[in-house]
Write an enzyme that holds these catalytic residues in place. Structure first.
Site, short mmCIF file in Angstrom:
data_model
loop_
_atom_site.label_atom_id
_atom_site.label_comp_id
_atom_site.label_asym_id
_atom_site.label_seq_id
_atom_site.Cartn_x
_atom_site.Cartn_y
_atom_site.Cartn_z
N CYS A 52 -0.74 -3.10 15.08
CA CYS A 52 -0.46 -2.74 13.69
C CYS A 52 -0.99 -3.79 12.72
CB CYS A 52 1.04 -2.56 13.51
SG CYS A 52 1.49 -2.13 11.83
N GLU A 84 0.84 -1.21 0.00
CA GLU A 84 0.00 0.00 0.00
C GLU A 84 0.86 1.24 0.00
OE1 GLU A 84 -2.52 -0.06 3.45
OE2 GLU A 84 -3.00 -2.17 3.11
N CYS A 101 4.31 -5.86 16.10
CA CYS A 101 3.66 -4.87 16.99
C CYS A 101 2.16 -5.16 16.99
CB CYS A 101 3.91 -3.45 16.47
SG CYS A 101 5.66 -3.04 16.34
N CYS A 158 -1.98 1.95 8.15
CA CYS A 158 -1.16 1.03 7.35
C CYS A 158 -1.60 -0.41 7.43
CB CYS A 158 0.32 1.07 7.67
SG CYS A 158 0.89 1.80 9.13
N CYS A 174 3.37 8.23 1.66
CA CYS A 174 3.79 7.23 2.64
C CYS A 174 4.00 5.91 1.89
CB CYS A 174 2.69 7.08 3.69
SG CYS A 174 3.03 5.80 4.89
N CYS A 180 5.33 -7.71 7.43
CA CYS A 180 6.29 -7.25 8.44
C CYS A 180 6.51 -8.35 9.46
CB CYS A 180 5.75 -5.99 9.12
SG CYS A 180 6.93 -5.22 10.25
N1 SAH Z 1 8.03 -0.37 11.00
C1 SAH Z 1 8.17 1.05 11.08
C2 SAH Z 1 7.40 1.82 10.05
C3 SAH Z 1 6.00 1.39 9.71
S1 SAH Z 1 4.69 1.75 10.81
C4 SAH Z 1 7.88 1.53 12.48
O1 SAH Z 1 7.50 0.71 13.32
O2 SAH Z 1 8.06 2.70 12.77
C5 SAH Z 1 4.53 3.49 10.81
C6 SAH Z 1 4.01 4.05 12.12
O3 SAH Z 1 2.62 3.75 12.30
C7 SAH Z 1 4.74 3.49 13.32
O4 SAH Z 1 4.97 4.51 14.26
C8 SAH Z 1 3.71 2.49 13.84
O5 SAH Z 1 3.97 2.14 15.15
C9 SAH Z 1 2.42 3.24 13.61
N2 SAH Z 1 1.21 2.43 13.66
C10 SAH Z 1 1.03 1.16 13.28
N3 SAH Z 1 -0.24 0.76 13.51
C11 SAH Z 1 -0.88 1.82 14.04
C12 SAH Z 1 -2.21 2.04 14.49
N4 SAH Z 1 -3.14 1.07 14.45
N5 SAH Z 1 -2.50 3.26 14.97
C13 SAH Z 1 -1.57 4.24 15.02
N6 SAH Z 1 -0.31 4.08 14.60
C14 SAH Z 1 0.05 2.89 14.13
#
Ligand code: SAH
Length: 344
Positions: free
Chosen positions: A120, A93, A117, A333, A106, A113
């Site tokens: 996410c 995406e 986390c 994302c 973005c 991934c």
């Molecule tokens: N892997 C990298 C970049 C991709 S995620 C990282 O972890 O930074 C980009 C950002 O979106 C990161 O800060 C991630 O923690 C955040 N993110 C992911 N899912 C989310 C959600 N459901 N709500 C808010 N932020 C989120």
């Protein structure tokens, strides 16, 4: 003979490859400009090269492509979200976001991934593979072509962990910023990481002008380990030490991302802990009201977002609250890819 992905080559790598075919070095610059400035999709279009040479090129190289599977346009704020199919059938995406100072894209750095986390959506369907530099560049090229918008900044915050695809991301940055290509200043690029400490040290030594964003999301190790498995490998202490090193080496301040989740990380105690962790670090805290994803129950409470931000500010931190963009098109994302792959 296996063909080479020509869009993924830095200019010096392309020069070497062209010279090894017995051609003059300056031809590489012509080809590079066709690919990255004029952004052609076939060797046939490179009309200042002889037909014979174009045929030779197509025998040794291929030009990678992305296909649009879905395009969602927000009726609220002009956000556009693309779901692209890679040539091997995987999906990624990217999102176009309009800000007062320009248009930001973005982009994804991996198909899926590994980081796990748990708030996410990108990680839920698991990890497929790293993206090639060409596949990161094409998110920009195809999006500009299709949308007609001119992208002025890029954030590596889509699907994937950029520092887990380190070499390809560096090639992408070099090609993106090269004068003979898009010539985007790395000052207009942000790279977001969940905190791969060894790679933060390596990146610091490169002294790129980009902005490093670090996904912190918690104020102590116990909480962070519950939501981000990477914290069991590199704890907050080690992470912040690497961040201080990064700031010293590059002279750039770091942006810490903090996705606020009701009842998880939004208490007064959390805010106080965050203040003492980050005090004295040249940084900025970006509070993101957590985006709801279907598979999890995390919520952001509007009032507590404002309250949390104000405690941090009073504690002396630089704070912004991220605006929600594309709320009507599932712009968080990984959600679109996840839904599409679940339907398939
Ligand atoms: N892997 C990298 C970049 C991709 S995620 C990282 O972890 O930074 C980009 C950002 O979106 C990161 O800060 C991630 O923690 C955040 N993110 C992911 N899912 C989310 C959600 N459901 N709500 C808010 N932020 C989120």
């Amino acid at each position: 003979m296996e063909k080479t992905d020509i869009l993924s080559l830095r200019i010096n790598e392309l020069e070497e490859a062209i010279v090894s075919l017995g051609e003059k070095k300056f031809r590489a610059i012509q080809i590079y400009e066709w690919l990255h400035k004029k952004r052609v999709v076939s060797f046939e279009q490179m009309t200042n090269l002889s037909l014979e040479f174009r045929i030779k090129l197509s025998q040794h190289f291929y030009i990678e492509q992305l296909n649009i599977v879905k395009k969602l346009e927000s009726s609220i704020d002009n956000t556009i979200k693309y779901l692209y199919r890679l040539s091997d059938g995987n999906h990624i995406e990217c999102v176009v976001m309009e800000y007062i100072h320009g248009t930001s894209l973005c982009i994804s750095t991996q198909a899926g991934c590994k980081m796990g986390c748990n708030f996410c959506a990108s990680t839920i369907a698991g990890f497929k593979r790293n993206l090639m530099p060409s596949e990161m560049l094409l998110q920009l090229y195809e999006t500009e072509r299709d949308s007609g918008r001119k992208i002025s900044s890029i954030v590596l915050m889509g699907i994937g962990e950029p520092l887990d695809n380190y070499e390809n991301v560096l090639s992408f940055l070099d090609i993106l910023s090269s004068e003979k290509g898009t010539n985007m200043s790395l000052r207009h690029v942000s790279l977001s990481t969940c905190g791969l400490v060894d790679k933060i040290y390596e990146l610091a030594k490169k002294k790129y002008g980009l902005t490093l964003s670090v996904s912190l999301h918690a104020s102590n190790d116990e909480d962070r380990s519950k939501i981000m498995p990477i914290n069991k490998v590199y704890g907050i202490g080690e992470l912040l030490k690497a961040c201080r090193y990064y700031i010293n080496e590059t002279g750039r301040r770091i942006s810490f991302e903090y996705a606020l989740m009701e009842g998880i990380n939004d208490s007064k105690k959390n805010a106080d802990e965050l203040i003492s962790l980050l005090k004295g670090i040249n940084c900025h805290v970006n509070i993101i009201p957590v985006n709801k994803i279907k598979e999890r129950d995390y919520r952001a409470d509007r009032k507590s977002v404002a309250n949390f931000a104000s405690i941090l500010e009073k504690g002396g931190l630089n704070v912004t609250v991220r605006r929600t963009l594309g709320a009507d098109i599932n712009a968080a994302c990984g959600q679109l890819r996840r839904e599409h792959e679940a339907e398939a």
